[in-house]
Design a protein around this motif. Structure first.
Motif, mmCIF file in Angstrom:
data_model
loop_
_atom_site.group_PDB
_atom_site.id
_atom_site.type_symbol
_atom_site.label_atom_id
_atom_site.label_comp_id
_atom_site.label_asym_id
_atom_site.label_seq_id
_atom_site.Cartn_x
_atom_site.Cartn_y
_atom_site.Cartn_z
ATOM 1 N N LYS A 28 -35.977 -3.388 40.816
ATOM 2 C CA LYS A 28 -34.675 -3.628 40.163
ATOM 3 C C LYS A 28 -34.421 -5.040 40.038
ATOM 4 O O LYS A 28 -34.489 -5.913 41.168
ATOM 5 C CB LYS A 28 -33.519 -3.005 41.181
ATOM 6 C CG LYS A 28 -33.390 -1.559 41.158
ATOM 7 C CD LYS A 28 -32.356 -1.000 42.046
ATOM 8 C CE LYS A 28 -32.077 0.211 41.949
ATOM 9 N NZ LYS A 28 -30.890 0.795 42.613
ATOM 10 N N ILE A 29 -34.185 -5.462 38.800
ATOM 11 C CA ILE A 29 -33.930 -6.923 38.435
ATOM 12 C C ILE A 29 -32.610 -7.068 37.761
ATOM 13 O O ILE A 29 -32.074 -6.378 36.902
ATOM 14 C CB ILE A 29 -34.978 -7.165 37.574
ATOM 15 C CG1 ILE A 29 -36.338 -7.003 38.037
ATOM 16 C CG2 ILE A 29 -34.938 -8.958 37.128
ATOM 17 C CD1 ILE A 29 -37.703 -6.995 37.103
ATOM 18 N N LEU A 30 -31.748 -8.144 38.446
ATOM 19 C CA LEU A 30 -30.663 -8.455 37.988
ATOM 20 C C LEU A 30 -30.625 -9.817 36.966
ATOM 21 O O LEU A 30 -31.374 -10.689 37.700
ATOM 22 C CB LEU A 30 -29.394 -8.679 38.834
ATOM 23 C CG LEU A 30 -28.324 -9.191 38.286
ATOM 24 C CD1 LEU A 30 -27.522 -8.141 37.411
ATOM 25 C CD2 LEU A 30 -27.118 -9.530 39.659
ATOM 26 N N LEU A 31 -30.561 -10.063 35.695
ATOM 27 C CA LEU A 31 -30.814 -11.214 34.912
ATOM 28 C C LEU A 31 -29.484 -11.678 34.428
ATOM 29 O O LEU A 31 -28.484 -10.990 33.959
ATOM 30 C CB LEU A 31 -31.435 -10.932 33.567
ATOM 31 C CG LEU A 31 -32.935 -10.258 34.196
ATOM 32 C CD1 LEU A 31 -33.010 -8.597 33.619
ATOM 33 C CD2 LEU A 31 -33.949 -10.881 33.431
ATOM 34 N N LEU A 32 -29.215 -12.893 34.847
ATOM 35 C CA LEU A 32 -27.974 -13.612 34.652
ATOM 36 C C LEU A 32 -28.177 -14.796 33.175
ATOM 37 O O LEU A 32 -28.927 -15.453 33.062
ATOM 38 C CB LEU A 32 -27.309 -14.505 35.731
ATOM 39 C CG LEU A 32 -27.147 -13.714 36.921
ATOM 40 C CD1 LEU A 32 -26.786 -14.796 38.115
ATOM 41 C CD2 LEU A 32 -26.375 -12.600 36.968
ATOM 42 N N SER A 33 -26.999 -14.508 32.379
ATOM 43 C CA SER A 33 -27.200 -15.307 31.015
ATOM 44 C C SER A 33 -25.724 -16.017 30.933
ATOM 45 O O SER A 33 -24.841 -14.706 30.738
ATOM 46 C CB SER A 33 -27.692 -14.619 29.947
ATOM 47 O OG SER A 33 -27.569 -15.452 28.807
#
Length: 361
Positions: A2-7
């Motif tokens: 599981k990957i959480l990506l912040l932009s």
């Protein structure tokens, strides 16, 4: 995984395109991705349109409200990796992860991307990460000089979709600019910002014009320096030989239409517009600074383009004139550049190396 990506960016620039490619590749590899992005920003909108799970962050993306929202996502989504794609995203990640276990102790791996060549003002927020992914060796060196330890740094070059310029049509692009059949076209695709070096390019063009009076320099892109650059063109009496095209949605046509691509930026982290030109088999003149030589010079020192001294209009003019005067050499270097781009700078290569870092912990 599981990957959480912040932009947190509002607009769409090279960093957002790289993150899109990473999300696409991660999902194709079977990883579960979730994005937390600025509400109303282009990245949130495009990810929603692509069917990616998106949590939109309203208001101040560096403030406690946004951090609490991300903290809640961390609690229920329980990602193995949190990836901050920009500096404000890094600040948000640090706030949201405050007090959580570190990687290896039950907490997520904290990753920060570093894309700009400028010195780091505050290294403390980067020291809270597990890895800092630098998009060029030049950026990694800036990180070292700023005091970040070698163990924290990893270099993963940006990559592009090798096929995205294939939709371009040379004749259509040249017709859009009303060019004669044999009229040489030199193209620069870049935001009109100081660090892109347009002023050195325009100064150089006054020399190029004397040797190649039929050649046209086209600057595709918009930005805060547009008025000043137009005044510079007028002051140098360059007339219609320099064209400020503004923002364009036909960049593939323009790349295919050009005879030579140029990026004079003295402070470029990497420069994916150069990669687009290389995949389209167009010769490139670039500044010998930042990440540009990492694309145009291989590990043995062999150049697949022309490299000019940074902030040096005379050196840049000499490279442009040399390239325009020798079509056969242009073609040879363009072919070598395309081969190098395929070997090291595809989107797949970038994504695979990034995901390997995520998996290695």
């Amino acid at each position: 995984m599981k990957i959480l990506l912040l932009s947190t960016e509002r607009g769409w620039h090279g960093g957002e395109e790289q993150l899109r490619l990473l999300v696409e590749a991660a999902q194709a590899a079977g990883h579960e991705c979730r994005v937390a992005a600025r509400a109303g920003g282009q990245f949130a909108r495009r990810m929603c349109e692509a069917g990616v799970a998106v949590d939109e962050l309203a208001g101040n993306v560096r403030g406690p409200r946004a951090a609490w929202r991300v903290r809640r996502i961390l609690r229920w989504f329980r990602p193995q990796v949190v990836h901050a794609n920009d500096p404000h995203g890094l600040s948000l990640m640090n706030l949201a992860c405050w007090g959580l276990p570190r990687a290896g102790q039950g907490g997520p791996l904290r990753i920060a991307a570093r894309r700009t060549l400028f010195p780091i003002r505050s290294t403390s927020k980067y020291r809270r990460c597990d890895r800092v992914v630098c998009v060029s060796r030049a950026i990694a060196q800036i990180c070292r000089e700023s005091g970040l330890p070698e163990s924290l740094l990893a270099v993963v070059h940006d990559g592009v979709d090798p096929t995205r310029m294939e939709s371009g049509d040379r004749e259509r692009g040249r017709a859009a600019l009303e060019l004669a059949a044999q009229q040489p076209l030199v193209l620069c695709v870049a935001q009109l910002a100081a660090y892109k070096g347009h002023r050195y390019l325009i100064d150089a063009w006054s020399t190029v014009r004397r040797h190649h009076p039929a050649a046209v320099l086209a600057l595709a892109g918009d930005g805060p320096l547009r008025t000043g650059l137009a005044q510079q063109v007028e002051a140098l009496r360059l007339g219609d030989t320099v064209r400020l095209l503004g923002y364009r949605n036909d960049v593939p046509d323009l790349v295919q239409a050009c005879d030579l691509f140029v990026l004079a930026s003295p402070e470029e982290g990497l420069g994916t517009s150069v990669l687009d030109a290389m995949f389209a088999e167009r010769a490139v003149v670039g500044a010998d600074a930042g990440g540009i030589p990492e694309m145009l010079r291989d590990d043995d020192g062999v150049e697949s383009g022309w490299l000019a001294a940074p902030r040096d209009a005379d050196s840049l003019a000499a490279c442009l004139c040399s390239a325009l005067a020798d079509p056969a050499e242009r073609q040879r270097r363009a072919a070598a550049g395309r081969e190098r781009a395929w070997a090291a700078f595809t989107a797949d290569t970038m994504a695979q190396r990034t995901l390997q870092l995520f998996s290695a912990g």
